[in-house]
Scaffold this motif. Structure first.
Motif, PDB file in Angstrom:
ATOM      1  N   HIS A  35      63.587  19.298 108.266  1.00 61.71           N
ATOM      2  CA  HIS A  35      62.705  19.835 109.310  1.00 61.71           C
ATOM      3  C   HIS A  35      61.250  19.900 108.833  1.00 61.71           C
ATOM      4  N   VAL A  36      60.825  18.909 108.064  1.00 61.79           N
ATOM      5  CA  VAL A  36      59.507  18.965 107.432  1.00 61.79           C
ATOM      6  C   VAL A  36      58.388  19.014 108.470  1.00 61.79           C
ATOM      7  N   PHE A  37      58.464  18.148 109.482  1.00 61.97           N
ATOM      8  CA  PHE A  37      57.396  18.109 110.487  1.00 61.97           C
ATOM      9  C   PHE A  37      57.289  19.444 111.217  1.00 61.97           C
ATOM     10  N   ALA A  38      58.420  19.980 111.651  1.00 63.37           N
ATOM     11  CA  ALA A  38      58.412  21.242 112.402  1.00 63.37           C
ATOM     12  C   ALA A  38      57.887  22.390 111.550  1.00 63.37           C
ATOM     13  N   ILE A  39      58.281  22.428 110.278  1.00 62.42           N
ATOM     14  CA  ILE A  39      57.837  23.490 109.379  1.00 62.42           C
ATOM     15  C   ILE A  39      56.332  23.394 109.144  1.00 62.42           C
ATOM     16  N   CYS A  40      55.845  22.189 108.830  1.00 60.04           N
ATOM     17  CA  CYS A  40      54.410  22.004 108.577  1.00 60.04           C
ATOM     18  C   CYS A  40      53.584  22.317 109.823  1.00 60.04           C
ATOM     19  N   LEU A  41      54.067  21.866 110.978  1.00 57.23           N
ATOM     20  CA  LEU A  41      53.341  22.110 112.222  1.00 57.23           C
ATOM     21  C   LEU A  41      53.298  23.605 112.540  1.00 57.23           C
ATOM     22  N   THR A  42      54.399  24.305 112.303  1.00 58.12           N
ATOM     23  CA  THR A  42      54.441  25.746 112.557  1.00 58.12           C
ATOM     24  C   THR A  42      53.454  26.488 111.677  1.00 58.12           C
ATOM     25  N   CYS A  43      53.402  26.134 110.400  1.00 56.90           N
ATOM     26  CA  CYS A  43      52.454  26.768 109.477  1.00 56.90           C
ATOM     27  C   CYS A  43      51.007  26.497 109.893  1.00 56.90           C
ATOM     28  N   ALA A  44      50.719  25.242 110.209  1.00 57.51           N
ATOM     29  CA  ALA A  44      49.349  24.864 110.552  1.00 57.51           C
ATOM     30  C   ALA A  44      48.911  25.505 111.865  1.00 57.51           C
ATOM     31  N   LEU A  45      49.800  25.529 112.868  1.00 60.54           N
ATOM     32  CA  LEU A  45      49.452  26.148 114.152  1.00 60.54           C
ATOM     33  C   LEU A  45      49.280  27.656 114.016  1.00 60.54           C
ATOM     34  N   SER A  46      50.098  28.276 113.174  1.00 59.36           N
ATOM     35  CA  SER A  46      49.947  29.709 112.934  1.00 59.36           C
ATOM     36  C   SER A  46      48.586  30.002 112.317  1.00 59.36           C
ATOM     37  N   ASP A  47      48.217  29.202 111.319  1.00 60.51           N
ATOM     38  CA  ASP A  47      46.896  29.364 110.713  1.00 60.51           C
ATOM     39  C   ASP A  47      45.790  29.138 111.742  1.00 60.51           C
ATOM     40  N   ALA A  48      45.972  28.134 112.592  1.00 59.74           N
ATOM     41  CA  ALA A  48      44.961  27.840 113.609  1.00 59.74           C
ATOM     42  C   ALA A  48      44.748  29.035 114.537  1.00 59.74           C
ATOM     43  N   LEU A  49      45.845  29.680 114.943  1.00 61.54           N
ATOM     44  CA  LEU A  49      45.733  30.865 115.811  1.00 61.54           C
ATOM     45  C   LEU A  49      45.006  32.001 115.097  1.00 61.54           C
ATOM     46  N   LEU A  50      45.359  32.239 113.836  1.00 66.60           N
ATOM     47  CA  LEU A  50      44.746  33.328 113.081  1.00 66.60           C
ATOM     48  C   LEU A  50      43.270  33.053 112.787  1.00 66.60           C
ATOM     49  N   ILE A  51      42.959  31.814 112.422  1.00 66.45           N
ATOM     50  CA  ILE A  51      41.562  31.452 112.166  1.00 66.45           C
ATOM     51  C   ILE A  51      40.739  31.582 113.442  1.00 66.45           C
ATOM     52  N   SER A  52      41.309  31.126 114.548  1.00 64.98           N
ATOM     53  CA  SER A  52      40.605  31.237 115.834  1.00 64.98           C
ATOM     54  C   SER A  52      40.320  32.686 116.181  1.00 64.98           C
TER      55      SER A  52
END
Length: 199
Positions: A35-52
């Motif tokens: 599940h590498v793509f899903a895991i990486c995407l989840t981490c990156a999107l979470s960071d994007a929300l927090l940074i925003s």
């Protein structure tokens, strides 16, 4: 290229470069090719929300809600202690960690819930992304470009870590290497948990 974008990228990348519980989990999933793509995407999107949120000015959340920080701190510590214990048990017994990439998968739902817990129950992520990135962005020439740079850094880092891990696969073909990795992951998680409890 705008200096605000470059500054945001550099700050964002430096903040997530250190090996922590979330990064260790992404590395482990990348090594197992689960599940590498899903895991990486989840981490990156979470960071994007927090940074925003930080760039938009929500860095004062801890001041407005004094109960928020201790709840997140002790909840995160409890989770890290539990998962760290599982990693240390795997290090002692082998078991699941030694399955090959073609073996039984841990399941997408479980993997996503685990990485979401690592991300959102970690109070340091709020300090790094919402508070620190948010406060630095207020000094940037262009806050939007600064935030975009920090977001891009998260995407680059997590996908590089997740997909780059496979190049270490020959090393982790040996059971001893898996046990050493799980031992390191467990130690890192317990160290972070201790820091959260006694900070």
């Amino acid at each position: 290229m705008n200096t605000g974008f470059i500054s945001g990228f550099a700050l964002g990348f430096s903040l997530i470069l250190a090996i922590g519980a979330q990064n260790a989990f992404v590395l482990r999933q990348g090594l197992r090719r689960e599940h590498v793509f899903a895991i990486c995407l989840t981490c990156a999107l979470s960071d994007a929300l927090l940074i925003s949120a930080g760039v938009a000015g929500f860095g004062q959340l801890g001041t407005a809600l004094p109960w928020f920080e201790p709840v997140m701190r002790f909840g995160g510590a409890a989770f890290l202690l539990a998962y760290g214990g599982l990693s240390l048990r795997r290090a002692m017994t082998g078991g699941e960690a030694l399955r090959s990439a073609n073996g039984e998968s841990a399941g997408l739902r479980k993997a996503l819930l685990t990485v979401l817990a690592f991300t959102w129950l970690n109070p340091h992520v709020y300090l790094d992304t919402v508070v620190l990135v948010g406060s630095v962005s207020s000094q940037a020439e262009n806050r939007l470009l600064f935030g975009l740079g920090a977001v891009l850094a998260s995407f680059v880092f997590f996908f590089s870590l997740g997909y780059g891990a496979r190049f270490l696969a020959p090393v982790f073909a040996r059971p001893g290497a898996w046990r050493a990795l799980d031992l390191c992951i467990g130690a890192v998680m317990w160290a972070i948990a201790a820091k959260l409890i006694f900070m």
